[in-house]
Design an enzyme around this catalytic site. Structure first.
Site, PDB file in Angstrom:
ATOM      1  N   ASP A 169      50.848  20.994 -74.534  1.00  0.00           N
ATOM      2  CA  ASP A 169      50.791  21.220 -75.981  1.00  0.00           C
ATOM      3  C   ASP A 169      52.221  21.311 -76.499  1.00  0.00           C
ATOM      4  OD1 ASP A 169      49.893  22.039 -78.661  1.00  0.00           O
ATOM      5  OD2 ASP A 169      48.006  22.548 -77.677  1.00  0.00           O
ATOM      6  N   HIS A 195      49.654  17.293 -80.964  1.00  0.00           N
ATOM      7  CA  HIS A 195      50.000  18.423 -80.088  1.00  0.00           C
ATOM      8  C   HIS A 195      50.803  17.918 -78.904  1.00  0.00           C
ATOM      9  CE1 HIS A 195      47.922  21.741 -82.045  1.00  0.00           C
ATOM     10  NE2 HIS A 195      46.894  20.948 -82.279  1.00  0.00           N
ATOM     11  N   GLU A 235      43.516  17.908 -84.344  1.00  0.00           N
ATOM     12  CA  GLU A 235      44.590  18.222 -85.288  1.00  0.00           C
ATOM     13  C   GLU A 235      45.789  17.270 -85.227  1.00  0.00           C
ATOM     14  OE1 GLU A 235      44.067  22.984 -85.800  1.00  0.00           O
ATOM     15  OE2 GLU A 235      45.119  22.385 -83.984  1.00  0.00           O
TER      16      GLU A 235
HETATM   17  C1  ACM Z   1      41.622  23.588 -81.408  1.00  0.00           C
HETATM   18  O1  ACM Z   1      41.379  24.796 -81.546  1.00  0.00           O
HETATM   19  N1  ACM Z   1      42.630  23.038 -82.058  1.00  0.00           N
HETATM   20  C2  ACM Z   1      40.806  22.741 -80.563  1.00  0.00           C
END
Ligand code: ACM
Ligand code: ZN
Length: 758
Positions: free
Chosen positions: A181, A256, A321
């Protein structure tokens, strides 16, 4: 020898108890029926566990014998995968039968919970009695998972193994390892050594709050982080396998991923080096370039190594996201959109995921991703993890895709578990109490039995922005994962929270011996109203997450304490009343005071007809919500608010007889960051027959300061001097978020908590 009660979590499918007990000291050996390595492995688990009492020899015997633990793994028992039968017999034998090794393993986990917790500490207990019983047990869901984010904060192998031990005790069977991440890459990839040399390390800003961590200075040493070598990963995989736990590795894409650009900046749209980020900046627009073929070579190489390390069937590719700002501006991304005939950036993401899917399938693995992978079209073979709510999961299951349910509302264990004001350490924004987790049902009503078979199960997620240490990690998940384990194994809504809570008290003694930290839960008294047409328009109901603990309360504004009235049953009120309530905490002090004012008014206990319906997720207290006397806080999620999305709120209050009305007060919420706006206009009108409405009055509202803190606004109609049975109330929704708002063009909400009629 004393008798103990049977408090296994998750609660077995069938449990019979004779009431008598069995002395562990009467066991003098372990017999295995087929002399198989699987039986031997389970026998060794019993042997190790009971070693503080006795050294037990493992031997082969084809029939059950007294004074032995008799273990049999045999298809002829006709038990499903993971199921087992465990009998603790007055005749002084223990028999464990299963048709799978996993079944034997879970049989041991139940046996363990019958024993004195001192054995967890590997010391000889004073109490060697266990209750005689006959258990037949089988899980409700095949997927029972726990997730751990090791990027936001790094957790070493020792803790990862402890986490796996926690999963095993709860008869859960999946560990979702979030390995990459924005804040650090955590897995050694031989072909790309810079990922662990550079992307695994960031400047240490742990002394600053997560959202305020200052960026790295040029030339500053990156000293916080870490990663797992491939040897360590193999060790963890083997450790998990012994405990019937499949590991799902997650490699995030296309978003991410900014940490990668500390090592390989050429993989981003703007080819820019960025040091690994301490803390959050949001939105994070630095994501993989979807127009650059080198990105796909890189990802295929990474996934190749990942697929060799993890023997399980799944690879998780993230997909959540991904902020597409750079894709909109990037020439290569735009060329890809043209070349592939795609409509927009959502379809570009979908194309991205499908490219990766091809590779994953070529490795004989299955792709799993967060529910955003639905946007722009779902890859054919994908399994969907539904986190933003149930909706993504419903849509996926209806189209024949497998689904793991982990909605933020019930499964986000990074959220607070009690009122943030009283929590010991900062957590992520929302609140998911133990009771809420226990009420989780992974199968939404929208699915029929055919579609619902695609819901494989559920998962608890632990994101670690606000989890700096192993102790905090345990505190966040225990005992919420305990509640989740029972939902997933024993079945949702099978047993009451009160029944679970009693058994939890016993399991927590085991946590203590294991030196596992857990939360006490919420010590808030919930103050609610229930309708009661007999005695009084409404009754006051008080409850807590700690059934059995006294609730002390006052109705005269005094601070409650041990000398105050104790709540026994719901009670009526006859005027506007402030209730204050507390419960004792384990250390003997009292909880923070819960306080709620009941506004006694003429519509209480009457009826509201909803001409337009609130959204189910924001139902407040249901059909009575607007006239139950209770108003909300500025948190739209507190259970006192109802929300209308993109449509007007339109209700008809029926006072059931002609009633003199002087004042109407309508409560609304303004919370711009949650896309909740004040209505543009509020209109009221009156009727005696429910058909012809007269004396319409309206009130025009304007937005408060943009993005100011959430606030509750009352729209007051005074001096009405009107007799009516019916009152029509309409609050006009903006429908879409205004131009000045970040969600411009998106669906706007109206939220209301109470309509006071006096
Ligand atoms: C998440 O909580 N962005 C999967
Ligand atoms: Zn690009």
């Amino acid at each position: 020898m004393t008798k103990s009660s049977i408090n296994i979590i998750p609660k077995p499918t069938s449990l019979k108890s004779s009431g008598s007990s069995f002395d562990l000291l009467s066991i003098n050996g372990i017999y295995i029926e087929n002399n198989s390595t699987d039986e031997k492995e389970i026998a060794e688990i019993f042997q190790n566990y009971l070693r503080p009492l006795k050294k037990l020899k493992i031997e082969h015997s084809t029939h059950d014998v007294k004074n032995k633990i008799n273990i049999s793994l045999n298809p002829k028992h006709n038990l499903k995968e993971e199921s087992y039968k465990l009998k603790i017999d007055d005749e002084k034998s223990v028999t464990l039968k299963a048709s799978s090794k996993s079944g034997l393993f879970y049989g041991f986990q139940s046996f363990r919970q019958l024993c004195d917790p001192d054995l967890e500490k590997k010391i000889k207990p004073n109490n060697t009695a266990i209750p005689s019983c006959d258990i037949i047990d089988t899980p409700s869901f095949s997927y029972r998972g726990m997730h751990l984010d090791v990027s936001r904060h790094f957790f070493d192998i020792e803790f990862v193994k402890t986490y796996i031990d926690m999963i095993a005790l709860h008869k859960m069977n999946v560990f979702h390892w979030h390995l990459t991440d924005d804040n650090g890459w955590r897995i050694e990839i031989k072909k790309y050594p810079l990922l662990t040399e550079k992307s695994a390390w960031r400047v240490d800003r742990r002394h600053e709050p997560w959202k305020e961590q200052s960026p790295a200075n040029p030339e500053e040493q990156a000293t916080y982080g870490g990663f797992y070598t491939q040897e360590e990963i193999k060790d963890v995989v083997a450790y998990a396998k012994k405990r019937n736990i499949m590991i799902i590795p997650e490699i995030e894409m296309p978003g991410h991923t900014s940490e990668v650009f500390a090592a390989y900046p050429e993989l981003s749209c703007n080819n820019k080096y960025i040091p690994v980020n301490p803390g959050s900046y949001w939105p994070n627009i630095d994501i993989f370039c979807a127009g650059n073929d080198a990105v796909f070579s890189f990802l295929r190489d990474v996934l190749e190594e990942v697929s060799l390390l993890f023997p399980g069937p799944y690879i998780h590719i993230g997909g959540d996201e991904a902020e597409k700002t750079n894709w909109e501006k990037c020439e290569k991304c735009q060329n890809r959109i043209k070349e592939k005939n795609l409509k927009n950036e959502h379809e570009l993401q979908s194309w991205f995921i499908k490219e990766i899917e091809k590779f994953i399938l070529s490795k004989n693995k299955k792709l799993i991703g967060w529910d955003e992978i639905l946007e722009g079209g779902l890859a054919k073979s994908a399994t969907v993890m539904s986190w933003r709510g149930f909706q993504g999961g419903i849509q996926s299951a209806k189209s024949g895709h497998d689904v793991i349910m982990c909605p933020v509302s019930h499964c986000y264990f990074d959220y607070y578990q009690s009122n943030p004001e009283n929590a010991p350490a900062a957590a992520f924004g929302g609140m998911t109490t133990l009771k809420t987790v226990y009420s989780f049902d992974p199968i939404p009503k929208e699915l029929n039995s055919n579609n619902s078979k695609h819901i494989l199960g559920g998962q608890g997620n632990l994101w670690t922005e606000y989890v700096q240490t192993p102790k905090i990690a345990q505190y966040r998940v225990l005992p919420r994962m305990t509640a989740l384990s029972e939902v997933l194994w024993s079945g949702p809504k099978k047993y009451t929270y009160e029944d679970f809570y009693l058994r939890l008290q016993d399991l927590q003694k085991r946590f203590d011996k294991l030196n596992w930290t857990y939360a006490d839960g919420s010590f808030e008294v919930n103050i609610n109203s229930v309708q009661d047409n007999q005695q009084s328009p409404v009754l006051v109901s008080l409850s807590s997450e700690h059934p059995g603990k006294p609730i002390y309360y006052t109705t005269n504004k005094d601070q409650p304490d041990q000398g105050s009235k104790i709540f026994y049953k719901n009670f009526p009120i006859t005027k506007t009343t402030t209730i204050k309530a507390v419960i004792p905490k384990p250390d003997g002090t009292l909880s923070a005071v819960s306080k709620k004012t009941f506004y006694f008014h003429k519509a209480m206990g009457k009826t509201v007809n909803y001409i337009t319906k609130y959204v189910k997720k924001y139902s407040g207290a249901g059909e009575q919500n607007l006239i139950d006397g209770l108003i909300g806080t500025t948190n739209h999620n507190d259970g006192y608010w109802q929300g209308w999305e993109k449509i007007n709120m339109e209700i008809l209050v029926d006072l059931q007889q002609s009633t003199k009305v002087n004042t109407i007060i309508c409560g609304f919420l303004e919370s711009h960051r949650s896309w909740i706006f004040l209505p543009e206009i509020v209109e009221i009108s009156f009727s005696s027959d429910g058909e012809r409405f007269i004396n319409k009055k309206s009130y025009v509202l304007e937005d408060g300061e943009h993005y100011s803190d959430p606030n509750r606004k009352e729209v007051i109609f005074n001096e009405l001097n009107q007799s009516a049975r019916y009152i029509l109330i309409k609050a006009v929704n903006k429908e879409i978020c205004p131009n000045w708002h970040a969600g411009s063009g998106g669906k706007a909400w109206v939220f209301s908590d109470e309509i006071v009629i006096e």
